[in-house]
Scaffold this active site. Structure first.
Site, PDB file in Angstrom:
ATOM      1  N   ASP A  60       4.868   3.410   8.681  1.00 19.95           N
ATOM      2  CA  ASP A  60       4.485   1.988   8.724  1.00 19.95           C
ATOM      3  C   ASP A  60       4.450   1.507  10.170  1.00 19.95           C
ATOM      4  OD1 ASP A  60       4.115  -0.807   7.360  1.00 19.95           O
ATOM      5  OD2 ASP A  60       5.736  -1.045   8.807  1.00 19.95           O
ATOM      6  N   LYS A  92      -2.399  -4.414   8.372  1.00 26.67           N
ATOM      7  CA  LYS A  92      -2.353  -2.968   8.457  1.00 26.67           C
ATOM      8  C   LYS A  92      -1.205  -2.427   7.598  1.00 26.67           C
ATOM      9  CE  LYS A  92       0.919  -1.539  10.200  1.00 26.67           C
ATOM     10  NZ  LYS A  92       2.434  -1.566  10.212  1.00 26.67           N
ATOM     11  N   SER A 112       1.772 -17.394  -3.031  1.00 33.50           N
ATOM     12  CA  SER A 112       3.057 -16.722  -2.864  1.00 33.50           C
ATOM     13  C   SER A 112       3.825 -16.765  -4.178  1.00 33.50           C
ATOM     14  CB  SER A 112       3.865 -17.424  -1.770  1.00 33.50           C
ATOM     15  OG  SER A 112       5.215 -17.023  -1.837  1.00 33.50           O
ATOM     16  N   ARG A 113       4.515 -15.680  -4.472  1.00 37.26           N
ATOM     17  CA  ARG A 113       5.302 -15.629  -5.704  1.00 37.26           C
ATOM     18  C   ARG A 113       6.600 -16.429  -5.572  1.00 37.26           C
ATOM     19  NH1 ARG A 113       6.289  -9.490  -5.964  1.00 37.26           N
ATOM     20  NH2 ARG A 113       7.155 -10.168  -3.973  1.00 37.26           N
TER      21      ARG A 113
HETATM   22  P1  NAP Z   1       7.577  -8.411   3.682  1.00 32.92           P
HETATM   23  O1  NAP Z   1       8.398  -9.249   4.598  1.00 32.92           O
HETATM   24  O2  NAP Z   1       8.263  -7.562   2.681  1.00 32.92           O
HETATM   25  O3  NAP Z   1       6.560  -9.395   2.986  1.00 32.92           O
HETATM   26  C1  NAP Z   1       5.576  -8.982   2.097  1.00 32.92           C
HETATM   27  C2  NAP Z   1       5.275 -10.144   1.166  1.00 32.92           C
HETATM   28  O4  NAP Z   1       4.235  -9.740   0.279  1.00 32.92           O
HETATM   29  C3  NAP Z   1       6.443 -10.534   0.277  1.00 32.92           C
HETATM   30  O5  NAP Z   1       7.285 -11.468   0.927  1.00 32.92           O
HETATM   31  C4  NAP Z   1       5.742 -11.115  -0.923  1.00 32.92           C
HETATM   32  O6  NAP Z   1       5.419 -12.437  -0.616  1.00 32.92           O
HETATM   33  C5  NAP Z   1       4.406 -10.383  -0.991  1.00 32.92           C
HETATM   34  N1  NAP Z   1       4.331  -9.386  -2.058  1.00 32.92           N
HETATM   35  C6  NAP Z   1       3.358  -9.321  -3.010  1.00 32.92           C
HETATM   36  N2  NAP Z   1       3.545  -8.289  -3.827  1.00 32.92           N
HETATM   37  C7  NAP Z   1       4.662  -7.671  -3.404  1.00 32.92           C
HETATM   38  C8  NAP Z   1       5.369  -6.540  -3.873  1.00 32.92           C
HETATM   39  N3  NAP Z   1       4.951  -5.826  -4.917  1.00 32.92           N
HETATM   40  N4  NAP Z   1       6.488  -6.184  -3.196  1.00 32.92           N
HETATM   41  C9  NAP Z   1       6.927  -6.887  -2.133  1.00 32.92           C
HETATM   42  N5  NAP Z   1       6.267  -7.978  -1.637  1.00 32.92           N
HETATM   43  C10 NAP Z   1       5.152  -8.371  -2.293  1.00 32.92           C
HETATM   44  O7  NAP Z   1       6.629  -7.443   4.509  1.00 32.92           O
HETATM   45  P2  NAP Z   1       5.999  -7.666   5.959  1.00 32.92           P
HETATM   46  O8  NAP Z   1       6.908  -7.104   6.987  1.00 32.92           O
HETATM   47  O9  NAP Z   1       5.525  -9.057   6.114  1.00 32.92           O
HETATM   48  O10 NAP Z   1       4.770  -6.649   5.873  1.00 32.92           O
HETATM   49  C11 NAP Z   1       3.613  -6.915   5.104  1.00 32.92           C
HETATM   50  C12 NAP Z   1       2.459  -6.115   5.680  1.00 32.92           C
HETATM   51  O11 NAP Z   1       2.281  -6.508   7.045  1.00 32.92           O
HETATM   52  C13 NAP Z   1       2.728  -4.602   5.707  1.00 32.92           C
HETATM   53  O12 NAP Z   1       1.569  -3.893   5.415  1.00 32.92           O
HETATM   54  C14 NAP Z   1       3.165  -4.337   7.149  1.00 32.92           C
HETATM   55  O13 NAP Z   1       2.833  -3.035   7.579  1.00 32.92           O
HETATM   56  C15 NAP Z   1       2.347  -5.378   7.895  1.00 32.92           C
HETATM   57  N6  NAP Z   1       2.933  -5.748   9.180  1.00 32.92           N
HETATM   58  C16 NAP Z   1       4.256  -6.065   9.277  1.00 32.92           C
HETATM   59  C17 NAP Z   1       4.802  -6.370  10.541  1.00 32.92           C
HETATM   60  C18 NAP Z   1       6.248  -6.744  10.724  1.00 32.92           C
HETATM   61  O14 NAP Z   1       6.685  -6.893  11.886  1.00 32.92           O
HETATM   62  N7  NAP Z   1       7.033  -6.965   9.681  1.00 32.92           N
HETATM   63  C19 NAP Z   1       3.991  -6.314  11.669  1.00 32.92           C
HETATM   64  C20 NAP Z   1       2.647  -6.046  11.516  1.00 32.92           C
HETATM   65  C21 NAP Z   1       2.127  -5.767  10.272  1.00 32.92           C
HETATM   66  P3  NAP Z   1       5.528 -13.622  -1.691  1.00 32.92           P
HETATM   67  O15 NAP Z   1       6.938 -13.616  -2.159  1.00 32.92           O
HETATM   68  O16 NAP Z   1       5.170 -14.781  -0.851  1.00 32.92           O
HETATM   69  O17 NAP Z   1       4.551 -13.330  -2.769  1.00 32.92           O
END
Ligand code: NAP
Length: 306
Positions: A166, A88, A34-35
Site C-alpha cells: 500500500d 491509489k 459515508s457510512r
Molecule cells: P481509512 O482511513 O481506513 O478510510 C477508508 C474509508 O473508506 C473508511 O473510513 C470508510 O469511510 C470507507 N469504507 C468504505 N467501505 C469500506 C470497507 N469495506 N472497509 C473500510 N472502509 C470502508 O483508509 P485511508 O487511509 O483513508 O485510505 C483509503 C485509500 O486512500 C487507500 O486506497 C489508500 O491507499 C489511499 N491513500 C491513503 C493515504 C494515507 O495516508 N492514509 C495516503 C494516500 C492514499 P466511511 O465510514 O466514511 O464510509
C-alpha cells in the site's frame, strides 16, 4: 466550479481531499457519502447510490475507500455519467481497472487513476535531470512503522489490501515516472505474518529496459527514523529522492524545492482532464505489485497484532 462528492470519509479524505477541494479554484464540495461520518456544511448520504440519485448536479466523485470496494463504486458513478477520481491504488485487480477505463471511455466521462507521490515536489525535477543520464542502478527503501501510519486498518491486511505494498506502490509510482524506459519484475520475496493475508515486508528485484538493476525493500516493521527514499546511480553522479519524493539531492547538493502540494496538484490535473474530456489510467505501478504477488516467493513470519 465542478461540483464534486467524496465517498469514504477516512484518513486520506480528511487529511488531504477536504483541504485540497476547499482551496481549489476548480472544485466545490457538494456532498459526501459515508457510512459513519459527515462533513460540515454539505449534505451527507449513507452510500454512493443515494448520493448520486439525490444530487443530479454532482459532476464528479472522489473515491477514497479501500481498493477492494472501489470498482463497484466507480462503475456506479460512471454509469450515472459522473467523472471519477480514484485514490491509489486504482483497484484491487488489473482487470477491474481495465473494465473501468473502457466504461469511462464509452460513457464519455473522465477517469483519473491518481498517484499522489508522483506530484511530490522533487519528482519532476528528478525526472528532468535523469532524462539525459545513463542510469546504472536504483535502490528503493520504503520502510515505515505500520502501527504509526495504519492503525486499525483491517482492510489493508486483507486480500486486495496490498499490505506493505500500500505504501510501497507509491515508490513504484515514482519509479515508473522517473525512468525513461520500461521496468519489469525479476524476483520477489513476500514476508507474510502467520495471522494475516498480506505482506508486512517485501523485497523486489527489477530490471530496466536499459539493463540497470532496481532493488526495492519495503518494510512495515521500521521503528525510529522512517525511510521513504529512492537512490539512482547514474553516469553523472547519484540522485537521492528522500522524504517520499519531497527532498532531492543530486551529486551531494541538496536542491531547493517548492513546498509539498501533492493533493492540490492532483485536483488541478483532474480538472484539466475533465476540461480536455480525457482520462489518465496508468496501471504500471499496480502491474509490478501484481507481478510480485504472481511470482513472489512467500515466507511466513511472526504474527502481527495492532
Ligand atoms: P481509512 O482511513 O481506513 O478510510 C477508508 C474509508 O473508506 C473508511 O473510513 C470508510 O469511510 C470507507 N469504507 C468504505 N467501505 C469500506 C470497507 N469495506 N472497509 C473500510 N472502509 C470502508 O483508509 P485511508 O487511509 O483513508 O485510505 C483509503 C485509500 O486512500 C487507500 O486506497 C489508500 O491507499 C489511499 N491513500 C491513503 C493515504 C494515507 O495516508 N492514509 C495516503 C494516500 C492514499 P466511511 O465510514 O466514511 O464510509
Amino acid at each position: 466550479m465542478i461540483a464534486v462528492g467524496i465517498v469514504g470519509l477516512g484518513k486520506i479524505a480528511r487529511d488531504q481531499h477536504l483541504p485540497a477541494i476547499a482551496a481549489s479554484p476548480d472544485f466545490t464540495l457538494a456532498a459526501v457519502a459515508s457510512r459513519h461520518a459527515h462533513a460540515d456544511g454539505v449534505p451527507g448520504y449513507a452510500d454512493l447510490e443515494t448520493m448520486l440519485s439525490a444530487e443530479p448536479g454532482l459532476e464528479a466523485v472522489a473515491l477514497c475507500q479501500p481498493p477492494q470496494v472501489r470498482h463497484a463504486a466507480a462503475r456506479a458513478a460512471i454509469a450515472a455519467g459522473r467523472h471519477v477520481f480514484l485514490e491509489k491504488p486504482p483497484g484491487a485487480t488489473l482487470s477491474e481497472v481495465d473494465d473501468l477505463a473502457r466504461a469511462a471511455d464509452s460513457a464519455g466521462v473522465t477517469l483519473f487513476a491518481s498517484w499522489h507521490s508522483r506530484f511530490a515536489a522533487g519528482v519532476e525535477p528528478a525526472r528532468a535531470w535523469l532524462a539525459d543520464k545513463t542510469i546504472t542502478g536504483v535502490d528503493i527503501r520504503w520502510m515505515e512503522d505500520v502501527r504509526q501510519w495504519h492503525p486499525g486498518q483491517d482492510w489493508i491486511w486483507q486480500p486486495g489490501g496490498l499490505g506493505v505494498f500500500d505504501p510501497g506502490i507509491n515508490a513504484l509510482s515514482i519509479l515508473t515516472t522517473l525512468l525513461p524506459c520500461p521496468v519489469w519484475l525479476e524476483d520477489a520475496l513476500l514476508e507474510i505474518p502467520g495471522n494475516r493475508s498480506a505482506p508486512i515486508a517485501a523485497r523486489l528485484a527489477m530490471r530496466t529496459g536499459d539493463g540497470a538493476p532496481v532493488a526495492a525493500r519495503f518494510d512495515w516493521r521500521q521503528t525510529g527514523r522512517q525511510v521513504w527514499a529512492i537512490t539512482v546511480e547514474t553516469d553523472a553522479g547519484t540522485l537521492v529522492l528522500d522524504d517520499g519524493g519531497n527532498a532531492l539531492t543530486i551529486a551531494g547538493a541538496r536542491r531547493e524545492l517548492p513546498s509539498e502540494r501533492e493533493y492540490p496538484a492532483l485536483y488541478e490535473r483532474f480538472a484539466r482532464l475533465i476540461g480536455e474530456n480525457s482520462s489518465d489510467v496508468d496501471v504500471r505501478p499496480l502491474k509490478l505489485v501484481a507481478d510480485a504477488f504472481l511470482t513472489g516467493r512467500r515466507s511466513s513470519t511472526e504474527a502481527f497484532y495492532d
